[in-house]
Each structure stands twice: as structure tokens, then as C-alpha cells.
Design an enzyme around this catalytic site. Sequence first.
Site, PDB file in Angstrom:
ATOM      1  N   ASP A 181       0.858  -1.190   0.000  1.00  0.00           N
ATOM      2  CA  ASP A 181       0.000   0.000   0.000  1.00  0.00           C
ATOM      3  C   ASP A 181       0.888   1.231   0.000  1.00  0.00           C
ATOM      4  O   ASP A 181       1.709   1.420   0.911  1.00  0.00           O
ATOM      5  CB  ASP A 181      -0.915   0.008   1.225  1.00  0.00           C
ATOM      6  CG  ASP A 181      -1.790   1.250   1.277  1.00  0.00           C
ATOM      7  OD1 ASP A 181      -2.631   1.412   0.384  1.00  0.00           O
ATOM      8  OD2 ASP A 181      -1.610   2.061   2.213  1.00  0.00           O
ATOM      9  N   GLU A 265      -1.680  -1.282  -6.027  1.00  0.00           N
ATOM     10  CA  GLU A 265      -2.910  -0.637  -6.493  1.00  0.00           C
ATOM     11  C   GLU A 265      -2.657   0.040  -7.836  1.00  0.00           C
ATOM     12  O   GLU A 265      -1.582   0.594  -8.077  1.00  0.00           O
ATOM     13  CB  GLU A 265      -3.388   0.391  -5.482  1.00  0.00           C
ATOM     14  CG  GLU A 265      -3.845  -0.173  -4.161  1.00  0.00           C
ATOM     15  CD  GLU A 265      -4.179   0.938  -3.186  1.00  0.00           C
ATOM     16  OE1 GLU A 265      -5.356   1.103  -2.850  1.00  0.00           O
ATOM     17  OE2 GLU A 265      -3.255   1.651  -2.761  1.00  0.00           O
ATOM     18  N   ASP A 361      -2.944   1.152   7.118  1.00  0.00           N
ATOM     19  CA  ASP A 361      -2.173   0.868   5.914  1.00  0.00           C
ATOM     20  C   ASP A 361      -1.858  -0.619   5.779  1.00  0.00           C
ATOM     21  O   ASP A 361      -1.868  -1.164   4.671  1.00  0.00           O
ATOM     22  CB  ASP A 361      -0.876   1.687   5.926  1.00  0.00           C
ATOM     23  CG  ASP A 361      -1.142   3.176   5.860  1.00  0.00           C
ATOM     24  OD1 ASP A 361      -2.162   3.566   5.261  1.00  0.00           O
ATOM     25  OD2 ASP A 361      -0.348   3.955   6.413  1.00  0.00           O
TER      26      ASP A 361
END
Length: 409
Positions: A181, A265, A361
Site C-alpha cells: 500500500d 494498487e 495501511d
Amino acid sequence: MIARGFRFKLDPTPEQDALLRQFAGVCRLVYNLGLEQRATWGRKHRIGYVSQAADLTRLRAEFDWIRAVSVSCQQQALRDLDRAFQNFFAGRASFPRPRKRGVNDSFRFPGREVETKRLNAKWSAVRLPKIGWVKVRDTRPLRGALKNATVNLDTTSWHISLACEIEHDAPAPRPESVGIDRGVATTLALSTGEMMRLPESLERIEAQKRKAQKVVARRKRGSNRRRRVQARVARLQARQARIRRDFHHRATLDIARRFGVAVLEDLNTRGMSASARGTVAEPGRNVRQKAGLNRVILNAGWHLFATILAYKMEERGGQVVSVPARFTSQTCAACGVVDARSRESQARFVCVSCGHTDHADTNAAIVIKRRANSALLDVEGLHQQPFEASTGRDLTVSENPRPSGRGRC
């Protein structure tokens, strides 16, 4: 065969420095002349690299100061222009722009025209056509077959980048996978619970740079005092870039050595860091706050991290997988419920459904890792799909999945 670049700092003599600047200026001129020619007559007369290379031969015969520069560098500039137009017509890039002094101070040689030799433990030398042997600060061994050499000037000194092709047998990928992340407060959070943050020195340099930028604003345009302060701002910014690049290289190397699959991501960094000023008719809101957030996002170097990680993973037999970023910060890693209320703060995640507690996170990194191998939520139709095949749990969405009030990264 894999392609790798080796970048070294040059230590030219004053005479060689003048020649390097002349080479950069002439190559920039050739590129801009070719751009003007193709923009004016290209479509009508089907001008391409071959015809422009013939024009370059006639131009070199007419002007001695252009003929004094290696023809290979000028031909490489025309090849760059031809590639830029190909990308434009294919829809991959915008229309080519003229090159500027102070921004595009670079030129390139084919690898067959460049030689290297070792001088001692700390120094080597590279021979450039019509320039001679230039000392190079040797920081790493050169490997593979040299394909081309690019010389460029940054805010501090001249550098040379040697592109090499290396014979490489990729090992078998490791079985472990990791979710990553990318954030603002925590630069990198791994699904293993590890946190990686940019060095604190970046913040100190940022404060010095902003102070120097204020001094620049008070100086008279065109004055020597203004140029000196501008040079200081450029040096501080270059130092920031070096520190950031070093951090990303170290972090990605550690990840590539330990894991076979890295899941990220699919972030639209350009859209996330766009200005919020809006137009005169429809001005934006919270413009100053958004500008501050944009600076922090760009300072983290999310795209740079993904680029470096991709080639390091490939070199070691691994791969990088991208997954949709929607709702990763609001999804519970334990039960799969999506609810904005679970994100109590920037760092704390407490699921409103099952009570699962974790660093926000780290929780997002675990969700990112699972999305690589599980069915995703069709947000448009709110269609429920299995969240984790091994457990059979379902992914459910609360009535208000979007964050309310504060925006968090």
C-alpha cells in the site's frame, strides 16, 4: 537478454566541458529544426527520418560549427524526433515540443563509437568521439554489451548513462507474495506488517528549498543574485531526487529478493495530483489544501517506485500485479465488509462489523494482496462476489461505503 543502464558522474576538463555544451546545443538545434520542418511541411511532403538525415548532410557541409559536432549525435536527435512523431500519431503522446536550453542538455552516441577503460580503483575513463577521453567516477562494474551512451547535464554536473544488454537467466520465482500500500504518511506498507518511510532528511531539504524559493520571489528578474538563488533551489531539488531514488532502489531490491509476486494498487497518480483551481467560471474549493496534498503525493514518488520494482522483480523471475484501488482503505481484511466508518483515523482501522483492529495501511496492504487472487467487487452494480475463495466469506458493502468529511490517503 535484459537491458540495464549504468549511470556515472563525469569529471571533464574546462575544455571538455565547453565541448560537451557545444554538442548539447547543436543537437538541440538539429532537433528543433527538424521539428519545425515536419510541423510545417511534413504531412504534405511525407518528411521522415531518411529525408531529414539527407538534409542534415547538406547542413553540415554548409556550416563548420555544426560539422564540428559528431554526426552520430545529430542523427540520434533526428531519430528521437521521428520516434516522438510515431508516438504522437499512435495516440501515445502529445505533439512533440521544442527542446530548451537548461532542460534538454543531452546527446547520445551509439555504443560502437564509445570505449571505456579502468584507470584505478575509483576512476575510469570513457572515450567520446571528437571529445576524447573523459574521466568517470567509477561506482559500479559495467556489465554486458554496450548499446548506446547518453550524456546529460543536470543542475550539478555532467553524467553519462551507458545502456547495456546483459545475458541473464531468470531464476525460479519465489512462492511468497506481498501486497504493498503506497501512502502519504507511510510511504510503503507491506502486508507482512512492515512499514517503510522516506528519510527525514527530505523534509529538512524541503524547508530549505521553500525558504530559497521565497528569496527568489524577492529578487529582480534577470539579475545575477536571482540566478544564484535559483541555482541553489535547483541543487536542493536535485539532492531530494537523489535521496528519493536511493530509497526506492533499496526498498524495491529488498522486496524483489524476498517475494515472487508484488501486488500494487492501480493508481492514477497524474489525476490524483491534478490542480483543484478549476476555472474562472467554476473555481475550485480547498485549493491550497489540495496543492499541499499534491506536493506530498509527488514527493513520495509512487510511479517511480512501481517502475523500479517492475524491472527488479522481472530480473529475479518475479512479477508485479496491479489491482483496482477502489475501497481498499475501507475494506476489512478479516471479514471483507466495506464501510468508511471503519477507518477511524489515518493510522487506525477498526471494523464496525467484526471488530478487527489493525494499522490502516497494513489492513489495506492485506486487502490489496488478496485482490490479486480473488474475485473483485463490481462497484457499479454492487454485485457481491466471493471475497476469499479459501474461506467462502462474502464481500458485503455497507450503506455508506464512501468516506464522509475528511479525505485520507
